[in-house]
Every structure is written in C-alpha cells, then in structure tokens.
Design an enzyme around this catalytic site. Structure first.
Site, PDB file in Angstrom:
ATOM      1  N   SER A   7       0.830  -1.207   0.000  1.00 47.45           N
ATOM      2  CA  SER A   7       0.000   0.000   0.000  1.00 47.45           C
ATOM      3  C   SER A   7       0.869   1.263   0.000  1.00 47.45           C
ATOM      4  CB  SER A   7      -0.963  -0.021   1.202  1.00 47.45           C
ATOM      5  OG  SER A   7      -1.892   1.039   1.120  1.00 47.45           O
ATOM      6  N   HIS A 124      -8.552   1.565  -1.111  1.00 48.70           N
ATOM      7  CA  HIS A 124      -8.349   0.606  -2.200  1.00 48.70           C
ATOM      8  C   HIS A 124      -9.674   0.029  -2.713  1.00 48.70           C
ATOM      9  CE1 HIS A 124      -4.050   0.936  -1.678  1.00 48.70           C
ATOM     10  NE2 HIS A 124      -4.177   0.658  -0.394  1.00 48.70           N
TER      11      HIS A 124
END
Length: 228
Positions: A7, A124
């Site tokens: 991430s 996300h």
C-alpha cells in the site's frame, strides 16, 4: 535485487529504487493522505479482515452485501476485496452498511471470522476514486526517474517496466485492491530446488514477514527484520 511495498509502502519502495527523492515522496504521501481523507468524508466506509475456509463463498457474500445495500437505497454500493493478504485472509472494504451485513451473515457464506479495522475509510476501493484527481495532479508536476532496480506494483504484482508505467499506475493504486499475495508469488517464483534470496522487511514490526510465512514458508526462512 527487487523491492515491493505494501500500500503506502510502495512509495518507500519506489524511493529506494530512485524514482523519487525523499522530499518528493513525503510530499506525494501527504497529498495522497489528504485526498483519501476527503474521499472518506464524501462517502463514509470501513474495512475488515475476513478469514476464510476452502469452501467459503466470499465473492457471493460480497455480491449479496451490495444487493442488500441497494435494497436499503444506497446508490452504487461498494463492498469488495481491497487487500489480498494470504490464502486464508482477505481485507474487505466498502460501505459501512455492507460490512454490517457481512458481520451478521458469516455462517451463511462459510466465513470463519471478521475483524473490523480501525481506519477512517474504504481504502483501495471505488469509494476512493475522488482522491485520484488531486493526487494525479501532484504526480504530474514531479519528474519520475527510471527505477534503478526492479519494483513490483501493488496493482498486479508485476515489475514496473519504466517511469511512465509508474505515472500511470500510482493513481490507480488508490482505488485498486492491493494484490500482496500475488506479488509474493511473483517475487519468489523460481525452479524447484533453487535457493531463496535474503529478504529484508524494513521498518518497525514484522507484519509483512508474518504474511510471507503464510504464502511461502521457504522464502520466510531467509527473511529478516531491519528496524530502521
């Protein structure tokens, strides 16, 4: 030699590979965080770890959670896998109502356990799309250097071919799922009997090392933590 970051960690990986200066990376991370916070205020959401079994019907459960939200009057409901962690655990994110539905119907879809994460949004997922434009605008003003070593993308686990691909993929990374499990498979794919390389998890904690153990135990045996 290759690097990958989970991430937000992808910015650290790209900086280590020479694509960004430290100052550029910090600036981009700040703008990305502010944009994602803004997106979370527009459409509140959440995230949760979901532990599954071989016979779990997670994808069907996600669909039914979205359908349940539609019946409740939520337009364009979101409930999807946002992070692929390992074969037994995925992170699911989306509208809060969808997460509540899943919590109440775990047995129906043969899901082992669900654990909410202490986060401010559904990162996300498509709920983060409003964050893309301001981040992309900031990225446009930065000259991205060619990576000096292999960097693997969260989007598909594959190696970035050039700086132009970094420019295209990083904005998408905001709303696309983190395919960490797939990334680990690609990183450690090698002929049977080959030795595994030394792997270093940089920074505090050992979360990524623990995940590696669940995906590839042989690679895990040569993984070390470097607390910087």
């Amino acid at each position: 030699m290759a690097v990958a970051g989970y991430s937000i960690g992808e910015f650290a990986a790209l900086t280590f590979a020479g694509c960004f200066s430290f100052e550029q990376a910090v600036s981009l991370v700040k703008i990305r965080a502010e944009a994602m916070h803004y997106a979370s205020e527009i459409e509140p959401g959440g995230m949760a770890n979901i532990y599954i079994k071989p016979d779990s019907k997670l994808n069907y459960g996600l669909k039914m959670a979205r359908d349940w939200c539609l019946d409740k009057g939520i337009e364009k409901p979101v409930c999807s896998i946002s992070n692929y962690l390992n074969p037994d655990c995925k992170v699911v994110a989306g509208h809060l109502e969808a997460l509540k539905y899943l919590e109440s119907n775990l047995k129906q879809y043969n899901l082992r356990k669900m654990q909410r994460l202490n986060v401010s949004g559904a990162f996300h997922t498509d709920l983060m799309r409003p964050a893309v434009e301001p981040f992309a605008a900031a990225l446009y003003n930065i000259k991205i250097a060619e990576p000096l070593i292999a960097v693997h993308s969260n989007i598909d686990g594959k190696r970035y071919q050039n700086s132009a691909q970094v420019f295209r993929n990083l904005p998408k990374q905001i709303y696309k799922p983190v395919k960490w499990e797939q990334t680990l498979h690609i990183l450690y794919e090698r002929p049977v009997g080959s030795n595994f390389p030394d792997t270093f998890e940089c920074g505090p904690g050992s979360t990524l090392r623990s995940l590696l153990k669940t995906v590839n135990s042989k690679a895990h045996s040569t993984c070390k933590n470097i607390d910087i």
